[in-house]
Design an enzyme around this catalytic site. Structure first.
Site, mmCIF file in Angstrom:
data_model
loop_
_atom_site.group_PDB
_atom_site.id
_atom_site.type_symbol
_atom_site.label_atom_id
_atom_site.label_comp_id
_atom_site.label_asym_id
_atom_site.label_seq_id
_atom_site.Cartn_x
_atom_site.Cartn_y
_atom_site.Cartn_z
ATOM 1 N N MET A 1 -24.253 31.309 -92.565
ATOM 2 C CA MET A 1 -23.920 30.651 -91.299
ATOM 3 C C MET A 1 -24.739 31.290 -90.190
ATOM 4 O O MET A 1 -24.563 32.480 -89.882
ATOM 5 C CB MET A 1 -22.421 30.789 -90.996
ATOM 6 C CG MET A 1 -21.524 29.936 -91.875
ATOM 7 S SD MET A 1 -19.781 30.102 -91.435
ATOM 8 C CE MET A 1 -19.384 31.710 -92.127
ATOM 9 N N ALA A 2 -25.637 30.482 -89.624
ATOM 10 C CA ALA A 2 -26.481 30.981 -88.538
ATOM 11 C C ALA A 2 -25.591 31.405 -87.384
ATOM 12 O O ALA A 2 -24.645 30.701 -87.029
ATOM 13 C CB ALA A 2 -27.443 29.885 -88.101
ATOM 14 N N GLN B 1 -31.810 33.439 -96.904
ATOM 15 C CA GLN B 1 -32.036 31.991 -96.872
ATOM 16 C C GLN B 1 -33.220 31.638 -95.977
ATOM 17 O O GLN B 1 -33.341 32.150 -94.865
ATOM 18 C CB GLN B 1 -30.799 31.258 -96.353
ATOM 19 C CG GLN B 1 -30.978 29.755 -96.502
ATOM 20 C CD GLN B 1 -29.835 28.944 -95.945
ATOM 21 O OE1 GLN B 1 -29.622 28.917 -94.738
ATOM 22 N NE2 GLN B 1 -29.116 28.269 -96.809
ATOM 23 N N CYS C 1 -27.878 22.458 -94.393
ATOM 24 C CA CYS C 1 -27.276 22.416 -93.067
ATOM 25 C C CYS C 1 -28.028 21.430 -92.204
ATOM 26 O O CYS C 1 -29.215 21.209 -92.387
ATOM 27 C CB CYS C 1 -27.184 23.824 -92.482
ATOM 28 S SG CYS C 1 -28.393 24.245 -91.272
ATOM 29 N N ASN D 1 -18.553 24.243 -102.277
ATOM 30 C CA ASN D 1 -18.401 24.642 -100.875
ATOM 31 C C ASN D 1 -17.841 23.494 -100.032
ATOM 32 O O ASN D 1 -18.166 22.342 -100.271
ATOM 33 C CB ASN D 1 -19.785 25.085 -100.349
ATOM 34 C CG ASN D 1 -19.825 25.306 -98.847
ATOM 35 O OD1 ASN D 1 -20.606 24.674 -98.139
ATOM 36 N ND2 ASN D 1 -18.997 26.203 -98.354
ATOM 37 N N GLY D 2 -17.004 23.858 -99.082
ATOM 38 C CA GLY D 2 -16.493 22.887 -98.114
ATOM 39 C C GLY D 2 -14.994 22.955 -97.958
ATOM 40 O O GLY D 2 -14.249 22.637 -98.890
ATOM 41 N N GLY E 1 -17.223 29.471 -95.984
ATOM 42 C CA GLY E 1 -17.890 29.611 -94.695
ATOM 43 C C GLY E 1 -16.910 29.904 -93.589
ATOM 44 O O GLY E 1 -16.482 31.051 -93.380
ATOM 45 N N ARG E 2 -16.467 28.845 -92.897
ATOM 46 C CA ARG E 2 -15.685 29.030 -91.668
ATOM 47 C C ARG E 2 -14.382 29.780 -91.882
ATOM 48 O O ARG E 2 -13.925 30.485 -90.988
ATOM 49 C CB ARG E 2 -15.441 27.655 -91.030
ATOM 50 C CG ARG E 2 -16.732 27.067 -90.443
ATOM 51 C CD ARG E 2 -16.605 25.596 -90.187
ATOM 52 N NE ARG E 2 -16.413 24.854 -91.426
ATOM 53 C CZ ARG E 2 -16.135 23.565 -91.495
ATOM 54 N NH1 ARG E 2 -16.017 22.884 -90.387
ATOM 55 N NH2 ARG E 2 -15.980 22.967 -92.665
HETATM 56 C C1 LIG Z 1 -21.734 28.149 -87.476
HETATM 57 C C2 LIG Z 1 -22.299 27.639 -88.766
HETATM 58 C C3 LIG Z 1 -23.599 27.931 -89.113
HETATM 59 C C4 LIG Z 1 -24.138 27.474 -90.325
HETATM 60 N N1 LIG Z 1 -25.420 27.837 -90.663
HETATM 61 C C5 LIG Z 1 -25.894 27.504 -91.882
HETATM 62 C C6 LIG Z 1 -27.151 27.997 -92.325
HETATM 63 O O1 LIG Z 1 -27.841 28.754 -91.633
HETATM 64 N N2 LIG Z 1 -27.581 27.606 -93.557
HETATM 65 C C7 LIG Z 1 -26.842 26.774 -94.350
HETATM 66 O O2 LIG Z 1 -27.290 26.449 -95.453
HETATM 67 N N3 LIG Z 1 -25.649 26.311 -93.956
HETATM 68 C C8 LIG Z 1 -25.150 26.668 -92.765
HETATM 69 N N4 LIG Z 1 -23.901 26.259 -92.405
HETATM 70 C C9 LIG Z 1 -23.072 25.495 -93.356
HETATM 71 C C10 LIG Z 1 -22.174 26.436 -94.163
HETATM 72 O O3 LIG Z 1 -22.937 27.274 -94.993
HETATM 73 C C11 LIG Z 1 -21.188 25.649 -95.060
HETATM 74 O O4 LIG Z 1 -21.923 24.854 -95.947
HETATM 75 C C12 LIG Z 1 -20.264 24.752 -94.249
HETATM 76 O O5 LIG Z 1 -19.730 25.417 -93.124
HETATM 77 C C13 LIG Z 1 -19.103 24.227 -95.124
HETATM 78 O O6 LIG Z 1 -18.350 25.277 -95.651
HETATM 79 P P1 LIG Z 1 -16.926 25.733 -94.986
HETATM 80 O O7 LIG Z 1 -16.075 24.504 -94.901
HETATM 81 O O8 LIG Z 1 -16.399 26.753 -95.940
HETATM 82 O O9 LIG Z 1 -17.235 26.265 -93.622
HETATM 83 C C14 LIG Z 1 -23.364 26.681 -91.191
HETATM 84 C C15 LIG Z 1 -22.044 26.369 -90.829
HETATM 85 C C16 LIG Z 1 -21.502 26.840 -89.646
HETATM 86 C C17 LIG Z 1 -20.073 26.514 -89.294
#
Ligand SMILES: Cc1cc2nc3c(=O)[nH]c(=O)nc-3n(C[C@H](O)[C@H](O)[C@H](O)COP(=O)(O)O)c2cc1C
Length: 330
Positions: free
Chosen positions: A19-20, A72, A102, A202-203, A226-227
């Protein structure tokens, strides 16, 4: 249940999603300590000309991280992606992860992130170029497809396997979904049944029980979180424990949350320096506080603080008051 990614064996099937702006080195290290089997860095642009910025330099810093270090990369040009992969390996990356997951904006006027999923030929070229450019394992992160009418996740997954991708993370939404609606796991289950490389589901996975359901439903090798890890980095040990034993681990005590948060704060201040560290700490502390009742007014106060020392002291005192009150009430 352990997972092999090239020479690396991942013991806990619970992975921190990239997560960036969130999964910086301090947060990754904390999640590893609290049970994540693998953590993935924030994305780094494949345009190495931009690596001189402070932001990129910090993203490229992996000193002290436990193996395997997964970095990544994001971009849309096969040669630049290959070059970025090589350069990251030179700087310590032990796994290269390709971002096709993303909704990243364009990088160098070319589509990047999940926007690539629409162009299968370009996907194939990028996968091949990156896999051939490095000797470390290369993993890929995708969504289930471009949009509901073009859910080509299975095709992309098969291309990935053929190209030599070592593991695949799939976010159960299409690019067009953004973050709306619920993640769906049917496409992920289908992908799992059609490839033999490890797949990470994931999700919207936010609890140990949900992780168990998703693994059972999809047959995936691991869950990627992630979140739900924001402000709750102990979620990794909770899920890992539940998956291993079927028993729920108790929530951390307030005293333990304080210890984790103070360690996190110290690491942020040290890693970013005071000015930037104080700013970034606000976001993380805000997430921790969200999980605690009646924390709103402290959150507002905390956001006004400009010094590392005062941030540290105020967190300590706020928890101290609550712990004392809790002990008196007991
Ligand atoms: C703040 C934020 C930044 C993210 N940055 C990236 C990233 O840099 N690379 C990536 O592949 N996915 C990125 N994602 C997507 C997450 O890796 C993940 O796929 C997505 O949040 C769904 O998973 P979750 O429901 O567990 O959060 C980002 C998501 C969030 C919320």
């Amino acid at each position: 249940m352990s997972i092999a990614i090239g020479p690396y064996i991942i013991d806990n099937p619970v992975i921190l999603a990239p997560m960036a702006g969130v999964t910086d080195r301090p947060f990754r290290q904390l999640c590893r300590q609290l049970g994540a089997g693998l953590v993935v860095s924030e994305m780094v642009t494949s345009d190495t000309r931009l690596w001189n910025s402070r932001k990129s330099r910090l993203r490229l810093d992996h000193s002290g991280e436990a193996a395997p270090i997964s970095v990544q990369i994001a971009g849309g040009d096969p040669e630049m992606m290959a070059q970025a992969a090589r350069e990251n390996v030179r700087r310590g990356a032990q796994i290269i992860d390709i971002n096709m997951g993303c909704p990243a904006k364009k990088v160098c006027k070319k589509a990047a992130g999940s926007a690539l999923l629409r162009d299968e030929k370009l996907v194939a070229d990028i996968l091949q170029a990156v896999v051939q450019s490095v000797s470390v394992p290369v993993t890929l992160k995708i969504r289930t497809g471009w949009c509901a009418d073009s859910r080509n996740g299975v095709t992309i997954a098969q291309m990935a396997e053929n190209a030599g991708i070592a593991a695949l993370a799939v976010h159960g939404r299409t690019r067009a979904c953004g973050y709306h609606g619920q993640a769906e796991f049917d496409t992920i289950a289908e992908i799992v049944s059609r490839v033999s490389i490890p797949v990470f589901a994931n999700g919207d996975i936010g609890s140990a029980e949900r992780a168990r359901q998703v693994l059972d439903y999809t047959g995936a090798a691991a869950v990627m979180i992630g979140r739900a890890a924001q402000g709750r980095p102990w979620i990794f040990r909770e899920i890992a424990h539940y998956l291993a034993t079927g028993e729920r681990l108790s929530e951390p005590t307030l005293d333990e949350v304080r210890k984790i948060l103070i360690t996190h704060l110290n690491e942020l201040h040290q890693f970013y320096g005071e000015v930037m560290g104080v700013r970034i700490a606000r976001k993380h502390v805000g997430w921790y506080l969200k999980t605690l009742a009646n924390s709103e007014s402290f959150r507002k106060t905390f956001f006004q603080i400009e010094s590392a020392e005062v941030q540290h002291a105020s967190v300590h005192e706020w928890f101290e008051r609550r712990i004392t009150r809790g002990a008196q009430a007991a």
